[in-house]
Enzyme design. Structure first.
Site, PDB file in Angstrom:
ATOM      1  CB  CYS A 147      -8.490  -4.922  -3.609  1.00 20.65           C
ATOM      2  SG  CYS A 147      -7.407  -3.517  -3.247  1.00 20.65           S
ATOM      3  CB  CYS A 173      -5.303  -1.468  -1.721  1.00 21.05           C
ATOM      4  SG  CYS A 173      -6.664  -0.810  -0.765  1.00 21.05           S
ATOM      5  CB  CYS A 218     -10.715  -3.420   0.602  1.00 20.41           C
ATOM      6  SG  CYS A 218     -10.145  -2.601  -0.899  1.00 20.41           S
ATOM      7  CG  ASN A 240      -0.501  -0.309   2.505  1.00 22.22           C
ATOM      8  OD1 ASN A 240       0.479  -1.026   2.658  1.00 22.22           O
ATOM      9  ND2 ASN A 240      -1.138   0.238   3.522  1.00 22.22           N
ATOM     10  CD  GLU A 242      -1.515   4.564   4.481  1.00 21.44           C
ATOM     11  OE1 GLU A 242      -1.115   5.431   5.283  1.00 21.44           O
ATOM     12  OE2 GLU A 242      -2.168   3.556   4.823  1.00 21.44           O
ATOM     13  CD  GLU A 289      -5.017  -6.215  -1.142  1.00 24.30           C
ATOM     14  OE1 GLU A 289      -4.649  -5.014  -1.112  1.00 24.30           O
ATOM     15  OE2 GLU A 289      -5.571  -6.770  -0.182  1.00 24.30           O
TER      16      GLU A 289
HETATM   17  N1  THU Z   1      -5.303  -1.620   2.432  1.00 25.96           N
HETATM   18  C1  THU Z   1      -4.765  -2.452   1.493  1.00 25.96           C
HETATM   19  O1  THU Z   1      -3.622  -2.239   1.051  1.00 25.96           O
HETATM   20  N2  THU Z   1      -5.503  -3.489   1.073  1.00 25.96           N
HETATM   21  C2  THU Z   1      -6.762  -3.790   1.498  1.00 25.96           C
HETATM   22  O2  THU Z   1      -7.394  -4.698   0.970  1.00 25.96           O
HETATM   23  C3  THU Z   1      -7.358  -3.013   2.580  1.00 25.96           C
HETATM   24  C4  THU Z   1      -6.620  -1.819   3.006  1.00 25.96           C
HETATM   25  C5  THU Z   1      -4.531  -0.456   2.872  1.00 25.96           C
HETATM   26  C6  THU Z   1      -5.088   0.857   2.408  1.00 25.96           C
HETATM   27  C7  THU Z   1      -4.559   1.792   3.465  1.00 25.96           C
HETATM   28  O3  THU Z   1      -3.247   2.184   3.080  1.00 25.96           O
HETATM   29  C8  THU Z   1      -4.463   0.934   4.713  1.00 25.96           C
HETATM   30  O4  THU Z   1      -4.505  -0.423   4.272  1.00 25.96           O
HETATM   31  C9  THU Z   1      -5.586   1.161   5.715  1.00 25.96           C
HETATM   32  O5  THU Z   1      -6.823   1.075   5.117  1.00 25.96           O
END
Ligand code: THU
Length: 160
Positions: free
Chosen positions: A115, A73, A112, A62, A64, A75
């Site tokens: 994704c 994210c 999520c 991820n 940010e 994935e």
């Molecule tokens: N996140 C992911 O990388 N994948 C997911 O399927 C759920 C959430 C990340 C996004 C964000 O940077 C952090 O987790 C918190 O939501």
């Protein structure tokens, strides 16, 4: 009116030692990616690794952003990277792991919804199921034999 029952079947492994050596190696690539996540805001690191049918492993984590919705994210970072770098390769398996910087993440963290929809696009495109394995930082590993199994009623292009 008739009722329709949708079923998701998952395999749950006690921990990483119970999955095959190949999946352990793929998960290890996801763990390394997770350690390199850029997650200064959520403090929640996620790593993903995709095994392609050409033998390559593509990773993502991820990323940010101070403007929160601009982040991405793990994935989707991985799957778009795979699509960009190896457009002809099929994606066989994705391993996902997540670890909070604030607490022990000992339960499996599934991808999520956004994704899942993004992965579904590639599963449909390649007409081959993408196996998904997901875990936390430790503990159980969950396997889904395909993305569609994780996202009943997914939106797909035939309706466009
Ligand atoms: N996140 C992911 O990388 N994948 C997911 O399927 C759920 C959430 C990340 C996004 C964000 O940077 C952090 O987790 C918190 O939501």
């Amino acid at each position: 009116m008739k009722e329709v029952k949708l079923e998701t079947i998952l395999q749950v492994y006690t921990d990483i030692n119970e999955v095959s050596k190949d999946i352990q190696a793929l998960m290890q690539a996801a763990i390394e990616a997770r350690e390199n996540a850029y997650a200064p805001y959520s403090k929640f690191n996620v790593g993903a690794a995709i095994l392609l049918d050409n033998g390559e492993i593509v990773i993502g984590n991820n990323q940010e952003n101070a403007c929160f919705p601009s982040g991405l994210c793990a994935e989707r970072t991985a799957i778009y990277y795979a699509g960009a770098k190896f457009p002809k390769a099929k994606m066989l398996t994705m391993a996902i792991t997540a670890s909070s910087q604030n607490q022990l993440t000992d339960k499996p963290i599934p991808p999520c919804g956004a994704c899942r929809q993004a992965i579904a696009e590639y599963e449909i495109k390649q007409d081959l199921p993408i196996e998904i394995y997901f875990m936390g930082a430790q503990g159980k590993v969950v396997k889904s034999h395909s993305l569609a199994n994780l996202l009943p009623l997914l939106f797909e292009s035939s309706v466009l």
